[in-house]
Design a protein around this motif. Structure first.
Motif, mmCIF file in Angstrom:
data_model
loop_
_atom_site.group_PDB
_atom_site.id
_atom_site.type_symbol
_atom_site.label_atom_id
_atom_site.label_comp_id
_atom_site.label_asym_id
_atom_site.label_seq_id
_atom_site.Cartn_x
_atom_site.Cartn_y
_atom_site.Cartn_z
ATOM 1 N N UNK A 278 0.865 -0.758 -0.104
ATOM 2 C CA UNK A 278 -0.475 0.025 -0.329
ATOM 3 C C UNK A 278 0.830 1.106 0.058
ATOM 4 N N UNK A 279 1.677 1.451 0.404
ATOM 5 C CA UNK A 279 3.035 2.169 1.473
ATOM 6 C C UNK A 279 3.616 2.492 -0.790
ATOM 7 N N UNK B 290 -0.323 4.533 6.730
ATOM 8 C CA UNK B 290 0.697 3.828 6.345
ATOM 9 C C UNK B 290 1.692 3.438 6.700
ATOM 10 N N UNK B 291 2.699 4.855 6.832
ATOM 11 C CA UNK B 291 3.986 4.473 7.538
ATOM 12 C C UNK B 291 3.627 4.358 9.218
ATOM 13 N N UNK B 292 2.429 5.056 9.642
ATOM 14 C CA UNK B 292 2.224 5.022 11.290
ATOM 15 C C UNK B 292 1.898 4.243 11.145
ATOM 16 N N UNK C 44 2.609 1.220 10.177
ATOM 17 C CA UNK C 44 3.576 -0.363 10.316
ATOM 18 C C UNK C 44 4.051 0.880 11.169
ATOM 19 N N UNK C 45 4.392 1.808 11.838
ATOM 20 C CA UNK C 45 5.284 2.115 12.921
ATOM 21 C C UNK C 45 4.507 1.376 13.697
ATOM 22 N N UNK C 46 3.438 1.393 14.025
ATOM 23 C CA UNK C 46 2.430 0.872 15.448
ATOM 24 C C UNK C 46 2.710 -0.155 15.539
ATOM 25 N N UNK C 47 2.730 -0.788 14.030
ATOM 26 C CA UNK C 47 2.674 -2.940 14.087
ATOM 27 C C UNK C 47 3.664 -3.499 14.727
ATOM 28 N N UNK C 48 4.451 -2.711 13.675
ATOM 29 C CA UNK C 48 6.361 -3.455 13.898
ATOM 30 C C UNK C 48 6.633 -1.985 14.594
ATOM 31 N N UNK C 49 7.083 -2.284 16.012
ATOM 32 C CA UNK C 49 8.258 -1.384 16.094
ATOM 33 C C UNK C 49 9.715 -1.052 16.774
#
Length: 130
Positions: free
Chosen positions: A24-25, A121-123, A125-130
């Motif tokens: 998506x990104x 989308x970046x947020x 991703x950061x939420x899911x993969x810290x």
């Protein structure tokens, strides 16, 4: 047992990131309209100073398959502008400039929209993969 369940969740999140969020990104980034914005900006810049002073021009005409030929345009009261999907519209110089301005505004709005989408989308991703 609890540890294996946690690892399974992590694996599912990583799979979600790899298969859904990252594509998506990439898609969102590729949808940016900077190329179109540059084309219309160049067209406006080339038309503006010539609006009233040009009576004839020489131009390259695309014949297809990367072949072009030089042609003289004796009457420059009207010009053709590519509006997309292979369609060209005949405009007066002022109509063309007005159309270009509106297209540039639309492209700028689309760029802002996609920039927000990319940030979202970046947020995620950061939420899911810290």
């Amino acid at each position: 047992m609890e540890d294996s369940a946690r690892q399974e969740k992590v694996r599912k999140y990583e799979e979600f990131v790899d298969k859904r969020l990252k594509p998506d990104l990439i898609h969102a980034i590729s949808q940016r309209f900077f190329e179109q914005q540059q084309i219309f900006s160049d067209l406006r810049r080339n038309l503006k100073p010539r609006e009233d002073s040009v009576t004839s021009i020489r131009t390259l005409v695309n014949l297809g398959s990367e072949y072009t030929c030089s042609r003289s345009v004796p009457d420059t009261q009207r010009i053709f502008v590519d509006i997309g999907f292979g369609f060209h519209v005949e405009f007066t110089w002022s109509e063309a400039l007005n159309y270009i301005e509106k297209r540039e505004e639309k492209i700028a709005r689309q760029i802002e929209e996609y920039t927000r989408l990319i940030a979202s989308i970046k947020a995620q991703i950061k939420l899911v993969c810290p």
